[in-house]
Design a protein around this motif. Structure first.
Motif, PDB file in Angstrom:
ATOM      1  N   PHE A   1     -22.102  -8.743  -5.505  1.00 12.83           N
ATOM      2  CA  PHE A   1     -22.180  -7.338  -5.848  1.00 12.83           C
ATOM      3  C   PHE A   1     -23.090  -6.492  -5.162  1.00 12.83           C
ATOM      4  O   PHE A   1     -24.137  -7.037  -4.584  1.00 12.83           O
ATOM      5  N   LYS A   2     -22.613  -5.315  -5.069  1.00 12.40           N
ATOM      6  CA  LYS A   2     -23.532  -4.113  -4.542  1.00 12.40           C
ATOM      7  C   LYS A   2     -23.768  -3.340  -5.438  1.00 12.40           C
ATOM      8  O   LYS A   2     -22.889  -2.586  -6.124  1.00 12.40           O
ATOM      9  N   ILE A   3     -25.190  -2.832  -5.551  1.00  9.04           N
ATOM     10  CA  ILE A   3     -25.604  -2.023  -6.624  1.00  9.04           C
ATOM     11  C   ILE A   3     -25.984  -0.669  -5.792  1.00  9.04           C
ATOM     12  O   ILE A   3     -26.922  -0.573  -4.811  1.00  9.04           O
ATOM     13  N   LEU A   4     -25.269   0.349  -6.213  1.00  9.97           N
ATOM     14  CA  LEU A   4     -25.423   1.790  -5.619  1.00  9.97           C
ATOM     15  C   LEU A   4     -26.622   2.312  -6.554  1.00  9.97           C
ATOM     16  O   LEU A   4     -26.349   2.493  -7.564  1.00  9.97           O
ATOM     17  N   PRO A   5     -27.380   3.326  -5.630  1.00 15.86           N
ATOM     18  CA  PRO A   5     -28.147   4.121  -6.442  1.00 15.86           C
ATOM     19  C   PRO A   5     -27.352   5.315  -7.009  1.00 15.86           C
ATOM     20  O   PRO A   5     -26.543   5.952  -6.611  1.00 15.86           O
ATOM     21  N   ASP A   6     -27.835   5.556  -8.350  1.00 16.94           N
ATOM     22  CA  ASP A   6     -27.047   6.753  -9.073  1.00 16.94           C
ATOM     23  C   ASP A   6     -28.162   7.532  -9.927  1.00 16.94           C
ATOM     24  O   ASP A   6     -27.669   8.268 -10.732  1.00 16.94           O
ATOM     25  N   GLY A   7     -29.263   7.414 -10.080  1.00 16.04           N
ATOM     26  CA  GLY A   7     -30.363   7.943 -10.659  1.00 16.04           C
ATOM     27  C   GLY A   7     -30.445   7.494 -12.003  1.00 16.04           C
ATOM     28  O   GLY A   7     -31.006   8.278 -12.754  1.00 16.04           O
ATOM     29  N   ILE A   8     -29.792   6.464 -12.472  1.00 19.10           N
ATOM     30  CA  ILE A   8     -29.719   6.077 -13.780  1.00 19.10           C
ATOM     31  C   ILE A   8     -30.609   4.862 -13.923  1.00 19.10           C
ATOM     32  O   ILE A   8     -30.187   3.698 -13.325  1.00 19.10           O
ATOM     33  N   PRO A   9     -31.356   4.716 -15.052  1.00 21.64           N
ATOM     34  CA  PRO A   9     -32.216   3.592 -15.299  1.00 21.64           C
ATOM     35  C   PRO A   9     -31.298   2.916 -16.285  1.00 21.64           C
ATOM     36  O   PRO A   9     -30.366   3.509 -16.938  1.00 21.64           O
ATOM     37  N   ALA A  10     -31.591   1.584 -16.778  1.00 16.04           N
ATOM     38  CA  ALA A  10     -30.869   0.872 -17.711  1.00 16.04           C
ATOM     39  C   ALA A  10     -31.577  -0.370 -18.246  1.00 16.04           C
ATOM     40  O   ALA A  10     -32.777  -0.663 -17.695  1.00 16.04           O
ATOM     41  N   LEU A  11     -30.990  -0.767 -19.448  1.00 13.40           N
ATOM     42  CA  LEU A  11     -31.543  -2.177 -19.934  1.00 13.40           C
ATOM     43  C   LEU A  11     -30.661  -3.015 -19.976  1.00 13.40           C
ATOM     44  O   LEU A  11     -29.272  -2.678 -20.321  1.00 13.40           O
ATOM     45  N   ILE A  12     -30.797  -4.373 -19.265  1.00  8.04           N
ATOM     46  CA  ILE A  12     -29.760  -5.227 -19.162  1.00  8.04           C
ATOM     47  C   ILE A  12     -29.917  -6.549 -19.723  1.00  8.04           C
ATOM     48  O   ILE A  12     -31.182  -7.076 -19.784  1.00  8.04           O
ATOM     49  N   TYR A  13     -29.077  -7.284 -20.240  1.00  4.15           N
ATOM     50  CA  TYR A  13     -29.131  -8.848 -20.869  1.00  4.15           C
ATOM     51  C   TYR A  13     -27.983  -9.444 -20.557  1.00  4.15           C
ATOM     52  O   TYR A  13     -26.884  -9.032 -20.282  1.00  4.15           O
ATOM     53  N   GLN A  14     -28.477 -10.649 -20.069  1.00  2.00           N
ATOM     54  CA  GLN A  14     -27.610 -11.576 -19.274  1.00  2.00           C
ATOM     55  C   GLN A  14     -27.361 -12.857 -20.355  1.00  2.00           C
ATOM     56  O   GLN A  14     -28.345 -13.267 -20.823  1.00  2.00           O
ATOM     57  N   ASP A  15     -26.034 -13.108 -20.656  1.00  3.11           N
ATOM     58  CA  ASP A  15     -26.138 -14.090 -21.515  1.00  3.11           C
ATOM     59  C   ASP A  15     -26.755 -15.661 -21.420  1.00  3.11           C
ATOM     60  O   ASP A  15     -27.091 -16.442 -21.856  1.00  3.11           O
ATOM     61  N   THR A  16     -26.345 -15.637 -19.937  1.00  2.00           N
ATOM     62  CA  THR A  16     -26.929 -16.957 -19.342  1.00  2.00           C
ATOM     63  C   THR A  16     -27.958 -16.596 -18.239  1.00  2.00           C
ATOM     64  O   THR A  16     -27.705 -16.018 -17.244  1.00  2.00           O
ATOM     65  N   PRO A  17     -29.128 -17.099 -18.421  1.00  2.00           N
ATOM     66  CA  PRO A  17     -30.145 -16.908 -17.458  1.00  2.00           C
ATOM     67  C   PRO A  17     -29.879 -17.535 -16.076  1.00  2.00           C
ATOM     68  O   PRO A  17     -29.099 -18.378 -15.951  1.00  2.00           O
ATOM     69  N   ASN A  18     -30.511 -16.971 -15.041  1.00  2.00           N
ATOM     70  CA  ASN A  18     -30.586 -17.652 -13.615  1.00  2.00           C
ATOM     71  C   ASN A  18     -29.201 -17.600 -13.071  1.00  2.00           C
ATOM     72  O   ASN A  18     -28.607 -18.473 -12.733  1.00  2.00           O
ATOM     73  N   ARG A  19     -28.311 -16.487 -13.272  1.00  2.00           N
ATOM     74  CA  ARG A  19     -26.951 -16.045 -12.703  1.00  2.00           C
ATOM     75  C   ARG A  19     -27.295 -15.248 -11.477  1.00  2.00           C
ATOM     76  O   ARG A  19     -26.667 -15.570 -10.336  1.00  2.00           O
ATOM     77  N   PHE A  20     -27.584 -13.969 -11.731  1.00  2.00           N
ATOM     78  CA  PHE A  20     -28.046 -13.153 -10.622  1.00  2.00           C
ATOM     79  C   PHE A  20     -29.106 -13.103  -9.816  1.00  2.00           C
ATOM     80  O   PHE A  20     -30.339 -13.421 -10.224  1.00  2.00           O
ATOM     81  N   ARG A  21     -29.050 -13.144  -8.533  1.00  2.00           N
ATOM     82  CA  ARG A  21     -30.096 -13.425  -7.590  1.00  2.00           C
ATOM     83  C   ARG A  21     -29.779 -12.435  -6.383  1.00  2.00           C
ATOM     84  O   ARG A  21     -28.858 -11.944  -6.079  1.00  2.00           O
ATOM     85  N   ASP A  22     -31.294 -11.969  -5.734  1.00  2.00           N
ATOM     86  CA  ASP A  22     -31.274 -10.907  -4.867  1.00  2.00           C
ATOM     87  C   ASP A  22     -31.158 -11.795  -3.421  1.00  2.00           C
ATOM     88  O   ASP A  22     -30.880 -13.103  -3.632  1.00  2.00           O
ATOM     89  N   GLU A  23     -31.163 -11.071  -2.462  1.00  2.00           N
ATOM     90  CA  GLU A  23     -31.044 -11.638  -1.106  1.00  2.00           C
ATOM     91  C   GLU A  23     -32.447 -12.492  -0.550  1.00  2.00           C
ATOM     92  O   GLU A  23     -32.192 -13.014   0.213  1.00  2.00           O
ATOM     93  N   GLN A  24     -33.433 -12.419  -1.375  1.00  2.00           N
ATOM     94  CA  GLN A  24     -34.484 -13.297  -1.233  1.00  2.00           C
ATOM     95  C   GLN A  24     -34.529 -14.440  -2.165  1.00  2.00           C
ATOM     96  O   GLN A  24     -35.573 -15.132  -2.389  1.00  2.00           O
ATOM     97  N   ARG A  25     -33.088 -14.652  -3.078  1.00  2.00           N
ATOM     98  CA  ARG A  25     -32.990 -15.541  -3.953  1.00  2.00           C
ATOM     99  C   ARG A  25     -33.997 -15.622  -4.999  1.00  2.00           C
ATOM    100  O   ARG A  25     -34.386 -16.548  -5.731  1.00  2.00           O
ATOM    101  N   GLN A  26     -34.460 -14.621  -5.519  1.00  2.00           N
ATOM    102  CA  GLN A  26     -35.197 -14.379  -6.800  1.00  2.00           C
ATOM    103  C   GLN A  26     -34.142 -13.888  -7.712  1.00  2.00           C
ATOM    104  O   GLN A  26     -33.297 -12.740  -7.596  1.00  2.00           O
ATOM    105  N   TYR A  27     -34.169 -14.415  -8.819  1.00  2.00           N
ATOM    106  CA  TYR A  27     -33.297 -14.399 -10.053  1.00  2.00           C
ATOM    107  C   TYR A  27     -33.662 -13.207 -10.856  1.00  2.00           C
ATOM    108  O   TYR A  27     -34.983 -12.999 -10.944  1.00  2.00           O
ATOM    109  N   THR A  28     -32.894 -12.217 -11.295  1.00  2.00           N
ATOM    110  CA  THR A  28     -33.138 -11.313 -12.208  1.00  2.00           C
ATOM    111  C   THR A  28     -33.620 -11.695 -13.680  1.00  2.00           C
ATOM    112  O   THR A  28     -33.015 -12.901 -13.970  1.00  2.00           O
ATOM    113  N   PRO A  29     -34.408 -11.119 -14.450  1.00  2.00           N
ATOM    114  CA  PRO A  29     -34.611 -11.617 -15.784  1.00  2.00           C
ATOM    115  C   PRO A  29     -33.349 -11.631 -16.624  1.00  2.00           C
ATOM    116  O   PRO A  29     -32.641 -10.802 -16.480  1.00  2.00           O
TER     117      PRO A  29
END
Length: 268
Positions: free
Chosen positions: A34-62
């Motif tokens: 996925f590509k995340i584009l800048p839009d000036g919008i902050p957010a609160l995010i919850y993932q049902d399953t942990p350790n699914r999304f990771r960045d290019e440095q292989r760091q998983y999002t909380p």
């Protein structure tokens, strides 16, 4: 992928634009980008399953986190099926919800527990339905804003004018603010300089036009959005997406706004 939007309660509409749910379905196997584009919008995010999304440095999002407004694009990979629930905030909402200056959270994914002491993650994990999870997120944000009771009407108004495409000079004149005062106000409540926020808003307007309007050439869009020339527009587009407009339209598949799935080029 399945996607839905849910409007917030009336009491939260000054802080939350909408809730959204994005899920892959069990049919997804392997990794997807996925590509995340800048839009000036902050957010609160919850993932049902942990350790699914990771960045290019292989760091998983909380599993439960807040992100401040990003000023450039980022890429994420998701491993396997997923469901995520998000609350898209208004650009100036972070300070009203968490008391932190938005600039302290810009370009970061911060675990919610680092910002406030809360059992929300445990509650979300135990809630059986999406509707109950959204109710929990709503209750949390409502409690936060009622506790802090903070709002800066000047920041909200200035942000609104910039989102509508007003120039910095027009905003300063209409609000009778100095350049320095406007910069301090927007950095504190949005998380970036007014100039950069204005650039991102213009990019976002151009992106929506590009996706929804049949342009024979980019020239009409370029001058309609007051870019100096086509080269200037393409440079800005690459800054905020990593690709030129043709590549972006060819390889992006968007369900959630500014969070397109990215097709691999070899699939073309």
């Amino acid at each position: 992928m399945r996607y839905q939007e849910i409007l917030p309660l009336p009491a939260l509409q000054a802080y939350i634009r909408y809730f959204w749910v994005l899920e892959s379905g069990e049919e997804q196997v392997g990794s997807k980008q996925f590509k995340i584009l800048p839009d000036g919008i902050p957010a609160l995010i919850y993932q049902d399953t942990p350790n699914r999304f990771r960045d290019e440095q292989r760091q998983y999002t909380p599993q439960l986190y807040v992100y401040g407004a990003f000023t450039t694009y980022t890429n994420q990979l998701v491993d396997g099926p997923f469901r995520i629930i998000g609350a898209y905030f208004e650009p100036t909402a972070l300070k009203a919800i968490f008391k932190f200056d938005a600039s302290e959270l810009a370009n970061q994914n911060v675990p919610l527990d680092d910002l406030v002491s809360t059992s929300l993650l445990d509650q979300l994990q135990q809630a059986p339905t999406t509707q109950e999870k959204i109710e929990l997120l709503s209750d949390f944000v409502l409690q936060q804003v009622q506790t802090l009771r903070y709002a800066n009407q000047k920041a909200i108004f200035a942000s609104t004018l910039l989102q509508r495409g007003r120039s910095l000079a027009e905003v300063q004149a209409q609000m009778n603010l100095s350049e320095r005062t406007l910069e301090r106000l927007i950095k504190q409540h949005v998380g970036m300089t007014p100039k950069l926020f204005s650039r991102i808003m213009r990019f976002q307007t151009s992106l929506q036009l590009l996706k929804t309007t049949d342009f024979n050439t980019l020239t009409t869009l370029v001058y309609q959005q007051d870019y100096f020339d086509q080269s200037h527009f393409i440079r800005e587009f690459k800054t905020f997406t990593g690709n030129n407009p043709t590549q972006f339209l060819k390889y992006s598949e968007e369900k959630l706004s500014n969070f397109p799935a990215w097709k691999k080029e070899e699939e073309d």
